[in-house]
Write a protein that holds these residues in place. Structure first.
Motif, PDB file in Angstrom:
ATOM      1  N   ARG A 379       0.812  -1.223   0.000  1.00 19.07           N
ATOM      2  CA  ARG A 379       0.000   0.000   0.000  1.00 19.07           C
ATOM      3  C   ARG A 379       0.843   1.269   0.000  1.00 19.07           C
ATOM      4  O   ARG A 379       0.390   2.311  -0.477  1.00 19.07           O
ATOM      5  N   LEU A 380       2.055   1.205   0.575  1.00 21.81           N
ATOM      6  CA  LEU A 380       2.930   2.395   0.638  1.00 21.81           C
ATOM      7  C   LEU A 380       4.286   2.024   0.015  1.00 21.81           C
ATOM      8  O   LEU A 380       5.291   1.912   0.711  1.00 21.81           O
ATOM      9  N   PRO A 381       4.295   1.815  -1.304  1.00 22.86           N
ATOM     10  CA  PRO A 381       5.482   1.204  -1.921  1.00 22.86           C
ATOM     11  C   PRO A 381       6.757   2.046  -1.819  1.00 22.86           C
ATOM     12  O   PRO A 381       7.855   1.503  -1.859  1.00 22.86           O
ATOM     13  N   ASP A 382       6.630   3.374  -1.661  1.00 25.67           N
ATOM     14  CA  ASP A 382       7.872   4.175  -1.591  1.00 25.67           C
ATOM     15  C   ASP A 382       8.205   4.599  -0.160  1.00 25.67           C
ATOM     16  O   ASP A 382       8.833   5.626   0.069  1.00 25.67           O
ATOM     17  N   LEU A 383       7.782   3.780   0.797  1.00 21.53           N
ATOM     18  CA  LEU A 383       8.076   4.015   2.212  1.00 21.53           C
ATOM     19  C   LEU A 383       9.564   4.292   2.415  1.00 21.53           C
ATOM     20  O   LEU A 383      10.418   3.578   1.869  1.00 21.53           O
ATOM     21  N   ARG A 384       9.887   5.335   3.199  1.00 19.78           N
ATOM     22  CA  ARG A 384      11.313   5.598   3.485  1.00 19.78           C
ATOM     23  C   ARG A 384      11.451   6.193   4.890  1.00 19.78           C
ATOM     24  O   ARG A 384      10.517   6.819   5.403  1.00 19.78           O
ATOM     25  N   LEU A 385      12.633   6.003   5.456  1.00 18.55           N
ATOM     26  CA  LEU A 385      12.933   6.581   6.776  1.00 18.55           C
ATOM     27  C   LEU A 385      12.953   8.096   6.642  1.00 18.55           C
ATOM     28  O   LEU A 385      13.528   8.626   5.691  1.00 18.55           O
ATOM     29  N   SER A 386      12.359   8.807   7.608  1.00 17.65           N
ATOM     30  CA  SER A 386      12.405  10.268   7.513  1.00 17.65           C
ATOM     31  C   SER A 386      13.455  10.865   8.445  1.00 17.65           C
ATOM     32  O   SER A 386      13.538  12.072   8.589  1.00 17.65           O
ATOM     33  N   VAL A 387      14.270  10.017   9.084  1.00 15.91           N
ATOM     34  CA  VAL A 387      15.410  10.509   9.882  1.00 15.91           C
ATOM     35  C   VAL A 387      16.641   9.691   9.491  1.00 15.91           C
ATOM     36  O   VAL A 387      16.523   8.640   8.869  1.00 15.91           O
ATOM     37  N   ASP A 388      17.795  10.184   9.900  1.00 19.86           N
ATOM     38  CA  ASP A 388      19.032   9.433   9.720  1.00 19.86           C
ATOM     39  C   ASP A 388      18.968   8.195  10.617  1.00 19.86           C
ATOM     40  O   ASP A 388      18.573   8.296  11.778  1.00 19.86           O
TER      41      ASP A 388
END
Length: 419
Positions: A379-388
């Motif tokens: 459902r959220l294929p481009d999920l990415r960490l928003s912090v280092d």
């Protein structure tokens, strides 16, 4: 025993919590059965090699019952779940040995057969979608608090038979346990007491008005001559909640993080899921458990007699902690143990333990982990960490390994309409 004491790593600091694996590699090589003083002041043996760990987990000379702990009274209360003693919740599966363990485990094991758990799959899918619906339009989320944490709470409440209108109370009490896991014990103990009171009332209500749920099943079994005291029933419900919830929070949290940090592996999994192939998901969940699992140290064991493990003599009464996180990266057992390989098939990891205390809830954990990861990635294929990654904070505490928060962002997606 140590051939090079000066290089021994410092354990149980915040730096260690962020990445304990180099320290465990040192111990496996130089001090595979290592005596250390824990932050609580209790002295214990750490077992870090796979062969020794597997033996210790199934060794009947190591008791789960804290009565066998040799320390004076002041150390006695420091080895279990805060508050379980004062709340009269000690007689649960993680604190007892056969024959009581055998009897109680048999009573509850019917609820966790792969068949019973499979019937629960649509409910887990519905919960997963509903939670993602709660944040998918925002384009950002903390996947611990908004997803990994509520999912197993609601699932285990449904299994136990906690009415929907009471489940948010459970969510609050469990939140206290998880937030204060490594800190002062007072807050946790208060939550445990509230939960104990609630469970006692629920057991009374279910006795009058049973349903098709786990607590009703426990009551039926005890009314049919299987001996189960009300204390044991409350303790059983409590430990299923306790053991079944924080572990799953961490399985999902650590698992998502491992995938985000290994983009090649994550893309393989997303491709397979897009093609409707769940075989990589099945081996992948096991690999995520091995690679950075939710339980760092197996729960407490105490030597019932003098014994030897890995060439090291352990005295009667000494606490023994099997370090699952170290054993599951032992190069003697796993090829390239520090590499995440979702397709790994020879994977007899110890993430669920081994022997008579092997995790009863493993089929449910697998189901929740698979549905959570598959649905998120789809459902959220481009999920990415928003912090280092370096800025992520791990929760303190001895047994569990898990993140305090997992901030992510993604392209906002549509609501599924799961209700």
């Amino acid at each position: 025993m140590h051939d090079n004491d000066t290089a021994a790593p410092t354990l149980f600091t915040w730096e260690f919590a962020a990445d304990p694996y180099p320290a465990y590699a040192w111990l496996r090589t130089h001090a595979p059965v290592h005596r250390t003083t824990l932050p609580s002041g209790v002295s214990a043996w750490l077992i870090t090699r796979y062969g020794d760990a597997r033996q210790a987990l199934a060794d009947q000379r190591l008791s789960k019952n804290p009565v066998h702990h040799s320390e004076q009274a002041h150390g006695k209360g420091k080895v279990g779940i805060p508050g379980e003693r004062s709340a009269n919740l000690m007689t649960h599966l993680l604190n007892i040995d056969p024959p009581d363990h055998t009897r109680l485990r048999r009573l509850v094991s019917k609820a966790f057969t792969p068949g019973r758990v499979a019937e629960f799959a649509p409910r887990v899918q519905e919960l997963t979608d509903r939670l993602i619906d709660g944040f998918c339009e925002k384009g950002e989320a903390d996947l611990i608090h908004e997803f990994a944490f509520p999912l197993p709470i609601y699932a285990i409440c449904d299994m136990l038979g906690v009415p929907r209108e009471d489940q948010d109370d459970f969510r609050d009490w469990a939140g206290m346990m998880i937030r204060h896991g490594g800190g002062p014990r007072g807050g946790v103990a208060r939550s445990v007491k509230k939960m104990r009171t609630y469970l006692a009332e629920l057991i009374h209500r279910k006795r009058e008005n049973p349903g098709d749920d786990l607590i009703s099943g426990l009551i039926r079994a005890s009314d049919h001559g299987e001996h189960l005291t009300e204390n044991e029933a409350a303790a059983m419900a409590f430990i299923l909640l306790f053991a079944g919830f924080e572990t799953t929070v961490n399985l999902i949290g650590n698992g998502v993080l491992a995938l985000l940090r290994n983009p090649g592996q994550r893309e393989r999994l997303q491709r397979a899921l897009a093609e409707g192939d769940e075989s990589l998901l099945a081996t992948g969940i096991e690999e995520l458990l091995r690679y950075d699992g939710p339980v760092e140290l197996a729960t407490w064991r105490f030597a019932k007699q003098d014994l030897t493990i890995g060439g090291q003599r352990i005295a009667e009464g000494d606490p023994v902690l099997v370090v699952l996180a170290a054993a599951d990266r032992d190069p003697e057992r796993f090829a390239d143990p520090d590499t995440l390989d979702l397709a790994r098939t020879d994977n007899q990891h110890l993430g669920y333990g081994h022997g008579i205390h092997y995790c009863l809830g493993a089929p449910l954990a697998r189901l929740e982990g698979r549905r959570a990861l598959a649905t998120l990635l789809t459902r959220l294929p481009d999920l990415r960490l928003s912090v280092d990654p370096e800025d992520l904070r791990w929760r303190g505490g001895l047994i569990m390994r898990g993140l305090r928060a997992l901030p992510v962002d993604f392209t906002p997606g549509p609501v599924s309409g799961a209700e």
